[in-house]
Design an enzyme around this catalytic site. Structure first.
Site, PDB file in Angstrom:
ATOM      1  N   ASP A 140      10.585   2.274  -8.016  1.00 57.75           N
ATOM      2  CA  ASP A 140      10.330   2.664  -9.347  1.00 57.75           C
ATOM      3  C   ASP A 140      11.365   4.318  -9.275  1.00 57.75           C
ATOM      4  O   ASP A 140      12.013   4.335 -10.623  1.00 57.75           O
ATOM      5  CB  ASP A 140       9.303   3.366  -9.487  1.00 57.75           C
TER       6      ASP A 140
ATOM      7  N   MET B 200       6.746   2.845  -4.728  1.00 56.18           N
ATOM      8  CA  MET B 200       7.687   2.849  -3.341  1.00 56.18           C
ATOM      9  C   MET B 200       7.660   3.212  -1.831  1.00 56.18           C
ATOM     10  O   MET B 200       6.244   3.838  -2.586  1.00 56.18           O
ATOM     11  CB  MET B 200       8.839   3.701  -3.190  1.00 56.18           C
ATOM     12  N   HIS B 201       7.777   2.617  -1.077  1.00 56.38           N
ATOM     13  CA  HIS B 201       7.336   3.320   0.574  1.00 56.38           C
ATOM     14  C   HIS B 201       5.659   2.131   0.474  1.00 56.38           C
ATOM     15  O   HIS B 201       5.079   2.869   2.030  1.00 56.38           O
ATOM     16  CB  HIS B 201       6.946   4.350   0.394  1.00 56.38           C
TER      17      HIS B 201
END
Length: 521
Positions: free
Chosen positions: A250, A91-92
């Site tokens: 995830d 992520m991110h």
């Protein structure tokens, strides 16, 4: 050619692709959740400065193409029998594309800590309370928005060319389908969404000087977002026209793969990072901002997530730098070096003979939100050996998970069962440590594929193989192991955990001073 028939009915196949930090894992499942074939390809992490972390999106794409080809080849199936593809990813991250849809720079990924000034900028621009009201979280260096602003502030010549901003898995979606799209669970971590309303926040986006057109179309996690186009089919071996669903970040993907789709079941995952993940039917926000509230991959539900930055990463760092002999021996024995490391750590008593490890190699998120925090071995003496340090690393990671666990319980989350997963979930010793430290039963399920299974199940829902996400989980997920806590060990761990918590408080100012020294020109 492989034909999978049960009761005279040919089973559907589903493909789960997990674009992780250390590598991409692709797994082919049948509709019963059986793993038919899998493949893993690794790629590098670039750290040009202390606290920075970047990856090349082309490495992800090459790994995806290679692993899909691998699993189709290994399985022997006709790719036309793959009913759908699900994408999971770290992520991110911020993948920036220009007007020609070319990558402008290496992606700044989730564990990068360079954007603390931009977090202050976001907080001041939106307002601290308003930001949490909309995005359900305070501004964090780990989130995507601050990374975008860092590029805007520090690399304006690149930012001026930005046409599209994608998360890692959504860049892979673009390469597979040509579509610019994302879904609610992963997009929740960009800090550009209205989390309660499950949509992009026009207010946040405009106040940060961004354009909504930079972002992909937002879907629920099970919805079909596009189909594999001709060029991607040629490169991957997939059939042109194969549906690709939204998938999930995830952690939400791993939660679906662990059956965390109803109240009462919590997961404890040790991957590169460490995550305690709890299902919630309603939006529930920690007023202190110590844990994250995001949209879940189950429609119209949310999840609460505590994250420690360097869980499995701590053990990998220890392995790579201090366990060369174990790695060489494991190679000769054709076994995983972590098996030998477990055997060594198991010989050390609870409490690691007085060593306490703080796993802050990449700063921290829960509960401290401190990009300047760093790793510490406390209590070293001349009597200690490598195996004591190893045990301390494993225990320190579990203490960091307990930090997350305690906050989630404070928020009134009902916890009936804790399921261990991730690479750390494969270690019986690490699972027992969790049981002993948490003082609760730890279970595992019949699949260790986590995120890949989770997004394969979402693909099954999106293509009609299953009627809903909970129904998909009920069809394939079963508990296979249970470990109960040793309450004598729990009593000892509680005492050491008290020291663990105090150490951060003692060091917080020193962390900041050290960061200033390191960042002096």
């Amino acid at each position: 050619m492989r034909i999978n028939i049960v009761g005279g009915v040919e089973l559907a196949y589903l493909l789960g692709i997990d674009i992780g930090t250390s590598g991409t894992k692709t797994v082919l499942f049948d509709e019963k959740g059986n793993s038919i074939a899998s493949s893993l390809r690794e790629y590098p992490l670039y750290q040009p400065k202390n606290g920075w972390a970047e990856q090349d999106p082309e490495d992800w794409w090459n790994a995806v193409c290679g692993t899909i080809n691998d699993v189709i080849s290994k399985s022997g199936i006709n790719s036309a029998d793959i009913k759908g593809v699900g994408l999971s990813g770290q992520m991110h991250g911020a993948v920036l594309l220009d007007k020609e849809h070319k990558v402008l720079r290496k992606a700044i990924i989730w564990c990068d800590q360079r954007s603390s000034a931009e977090c202050d900028e976001i907080t001041n621009t939106i307002g601290k309370e308003r930001l949490i009201e909309i995005t359900a979280n305070p501004a964090l260096t780990g989130f995507t928005a601050s990374k975008i602003l860092w590029v805007k502030n520090n690399e304006p010549e690149i930012f001026d060319k930005v046409e599209k901003i994608l998360l890692p898995k959504d860049y892979i979606r673009f390469r597979l389908t040509g579509e610019f799209a994302t879904e609610v669970s992963d997009a929740s971590g960009m800090q550009l969404m209205d989390i309660p309303k499950r949509c992009w926040s026009d207010e946040v986006i405009s106040k940060l000087g961004l354009r909504k057109s930079m972002l992909g179309e937002l879907y629920e996690s099970y919805e079909v977002t596009g189909k594999v186009h001709k060029q991607a089919a040629e490169l991957t071996g997939l059939k042109e026209g194969t549906p690709v669903v939204g998938g999930a970040g995830d952690q939400a993907a791993g939660a679906v793969g662990n059956g965390i789709v109803r109240a009462g079941i919590v997961s404890s995952t040790i991957g590169t990072s460490g995550v305690v993940f709890a299902f919630s039917e309603n939006v529930s926000i920690d007023p202190k901002g110590r844990v994250h509230t995001f949209c879940h991959a189950v429609p119209n539900t949310w999840h609460i997530m505590g994250v420690t930055q360097a869980a499995g990463l701590s053990l990998k760092w220890f392995r790579d730098n201090l366990c060369k002999d174990e790695m060489a021996t494991a190679d000769l024995m054709k076994i995983d070096p972590y098996i030998l490391m477990d055997q060594a750590a198991e010989k050390v008593p609870v409490g690691a003979n007085g060593i306490v490890y703080l796993p802050y190699l990449m700063g921290e998120r829960t509960p401290h939100l401190d990009p300047d925090a760093r790793g510490v071995f406390f209590g070293l003496s001349a009597k200690h050996e490598k195996q004591d340090l190893l045990r301390a690393v494993m225990e320190g990671v579990v203490y960091s998970l307990k930090d997350c666990f305690e906050i989630i319980k404070e928020m009134g989350v009902d916890v009936k069962e804790v399921r261990a997963s991730g690479g750390g979930g494969k270690s019986k010793l690490w699972r027992q440590m969790q049981s002993d430290v948490f003082g609760t039963e730890i279970t595992t399920i019949n699949s260790s594929e986590g995120p890949a299974l989770g997004v394969a199940l979402l693909a099954g829902v999106g293509t009609g193989v299953y009627s809903s996400v909970p129904e998909a989980c009920d069809a394939v997920i079963k508990v296979v192991t249970r470990q109960n806590p040793d309450m004598n060990a729990n009593a000892k761990y509680q005492k050491v955990y008290g020291i663990y918590k105090q150490l951060y408080k003692s060091l917080i100012n020193d962390y900041k001073e050290l960061s200033k020294i390191l960042n002096e020109n």
